[in-house]
Design an enzyme around this catalytic site. Structure first.
Site, PDB file in Angstrom:
ATOM      1  N   CYS A   2       8.970  45.064  20.799  1.00 57.61           N
ATOM      2  CA  CYS A   2      10.212  44.741  21.495  1.00 57.61           C
ATOM      3  C   CYS A   2      10.252  43.262  21.865  1.00 57.61           C
ATOM      4  O   CYS A   2       9.275  42.706  22.372  1.00 57.61           O
ATOM      5  CB  CYS A   2      10.350  45.602  22.739  1.00 57.61           C
ATOM      6  N   ALA A  34      11.664  48.687  18.307  1.00 55.98           N
ATOM      7  CA  ALA A  34      12.331  49.938  18.637  1.00 55.98           C
ATOM      8  C   ALA A  34      13.788  49.653  18.956  1.00 55.98           C
ATOM      9  O   ALA A  34      14.100  48.898  19.876  1.00 55.98           O
ATOM     10  CB  ALA A  34      11.648  50.597  19.837  1.00 55.98           C
ATOM     11  N   GLN A  76      13.002  50.525  13.087  1.00 54.00           N
ATOM     12  CA  GLN A  76      12.437  51.582  13.911  1.00 54.00           C
ATOM     13  C   GLN A  76      13.520  52.072  14.868  1.00 54.00           C
ATOM     14  O   GLN A  76      14.084  51.285  15.631  1.00 54.00           O
ATOM     15  CB  GLN A  76      11.229  51.055  14.695  1.00 54.00           C
ATOM     16  N   TYR A 159       8.218  58.025  24.798  1.00 52.29           N
ATOM     17  CA  TYR A 159       9.663  57.992  24.683  1.00 52.29           C
ATOM     18  C   TYR A 159      10.186  59.398  24.348  1.00 52.29           C
ATOM     19  O   TYR A 159       9.416  60.346  24.236  1.00 52.29           O
ATOM     20  CB  TYR A 159      10.088  56.928  23.683  1.00 52.29           C
ATOM     21  N   ARG A 207       6.495  57.626  13.656  1.00 55.74           N
ATOM     22  CA  ARG A 207       5.427  57.111  14.529  1.00 55.74           C
ATOM     23  C   ARG A 207       5.153  58.130  15.615  1.00 55.74           C
ATOM     24  O   ARG A 207       6.062  58.578  16.318  1.00 55.74           O
ATOM     25  CB  ARG A 207       5.822  55.771  15.141  1.00 55.74           C
ATOM     26  N   LEU A 278      -5.547  47.329  17.469  1.00 56.93           N
ATOM     27  CA  LEU A 278      -6.733  46.469  17.494  1.00 56.93           C
ATOM     28  C   LEU A 278      -7.369  46.357  16.114  1.00 56.93           C
ATOM     29  O   LEU A 278      -8.589  46.429  15.962  1.00 56.93           O
ATOM     30  CB  LEU A 278      -7.748  46.945  18.544  1.00 56.93           C
ATOM     31  N   ARG A 301       0.791  43.048  17.583  1.00 57.86           N
ATOM     32  CA  ARG A 301       0.348  41.890  18.367  1.00 57.86           C
ATOM     33  C   ARG A 301      -0.311  40.818  17.507  1.00 57.86           C
ATOM     34  O   ARG A 301      -0.125  39.620  17.729  1.00 57.86           O
ATOM     35  CB  ARG A 301      -0.604  42.334  19.484  1.00 57.86           C
TER      36      ARG A 301
END
Length: 331
Positions: A2, A34, A76, A159, A207, A278, A301
């Site tokens: 986001c 999203a 998404q 969500y 997802r 990660l 990320r």
């Protein structure tokens, strides 16, 4: 991830540069953040949206650019459920009252707030559930019209769709609650509805949070069973994340800590999977795919930190990446 950079759901020049940079950087596919299928389904007032036709024009410009630079554009689709109406992270990330730009009611499978200080949501009735299912399908049609070739349904991170799946947030006693088949019903209905509007050859990702990391919640066993349900309905890839449903989750965070979830679903359900979380080193990503633990690597990320990570990874792994001619001198 986001960007919290929209007004009334519209994509902006920020999104053009943000998503376009990842295409230039060598990503095979570039998916939006999203994107809310209904205005009340936004996480924050600043979320990207796809609930009206007027959202298409700017998205089409962005997706054309992404495609022109070698990546597959995707979107998404999401509904925030009981985690809606909050502020952007750098604005505090807290629930927003109407006086500060928030809204009510917010909706969920059951009238259970996410945490102290959050709104108590209204439980959706079956008419409301049908409206949500239809909204996902209409949003997918708009995304396709804009040029998306991948649609990902966000059924993770606490969500709305995830809230229906987990017995910690779904206490219903109708045909959308109680048994496993009832709790998964809305996800199956959304997958079927969206698959019907996608052109042949376009991909449908789902997802999920592979586990709630909380006693009595959604488990990896449940995730395998869900994947077995979704494949015959036209879902192509299970994007395997985890957590986000309850504030008291206990996550054993570490390098590649969610990869075993993707590996297990791929092995036991036979569904192609994407590994996330990660995954930061080229050798690590390459090993996950080469060893068959997952079929795809999805990054967030790490690509925020370095939009050109795929090019750098290819060079490090002694491959020959497609580098834009404007950048060849740098390599």
């Amino acid at each position: 991830m986001c960007q919290y950079s929209s007004v009334d759901g519209y994509a902006t020049d920020w999104h053009l540069v943000h998503l376009g940079s990842r295409a230039i950087g060598g990503a095979a596919a570039v998916l939006t953040e999203a994107s809310a299928v209904l205005p009340e389904g936004r996480i924050s007032p600043d979320d990207l949206g796809i609930w009206k036709d007027e959202h298409i024009e700017m998205l089409a410009r962005i997706f054309r650019f992404v495609k022109e630079h070698g990546a597959i554009p995707g979107m998404q689709l999401a509904h925030a459920g009981r985690k809606a109406s909050t502020s952007a992270p750098w604005k505090g990330g807290k629930p927003l009252p109407i006086s500060a730009g928030g809204w009510e009611p917010i909706f969920a499978p059951s009238a259970i707030a996410f945490d102290n200080g959050y709104q108590v949501p209204e439980a959706l009735d079956e008419k409301g559930i049908a409206r949500v299912v239809a909204a996902f399908a209409q949003a997918a049609k708009r995304a396709v019209e804009a040029g998306a070739r991948i649609i990902e349904l966000h059924s993770a991170h606490g969500y709305l769709l995830h809230e229906f799946l987990s017995p910690l947030s779904n206490l219903r006693d109708d045909r959308y609650g109680g048994t496993f088949d009832n709790r998964t019903r809305i996800v199956r209905e959304v997958v079927e509805a969206v698959r019907q509007v996608l052109p042949d050859g376009d991909a449908l990702f789902v997802r999920i949070s592979g586990t709630d990391w909380a006693d009595g919640g959604w488990t990896p066993d449940d995730s395998v069973a869900l994947a077995r349900q979704l494949m015959p309905l036209g879902a192509d890839v299970c994007d395997c994340s985890s957590g986000g449903l309850v504030p008291y989750q206990s996550i054993p965070v570490g390098a590649g800590y969610q990869v075993p979830i993707a590996e297990r679903i791929k092995r036991e359900a036979g569904m192609p999977t994407a590994a996330v979380g990660l995954i930061t080193a080229p050798e690590q990503a390459e090993q996950i795919v080469r060893s068959g633990q997952a079929d795809l690597i999805v990054m967030a990320r790490e690509l925020l930190r370095d939009p050109y990570w795929p090019i750098h990874a290819a060079v490090r792994l002694r491959q020959e990446p497609e580098i834009p001619v404007q950048y060849l001198r740098a390599f």
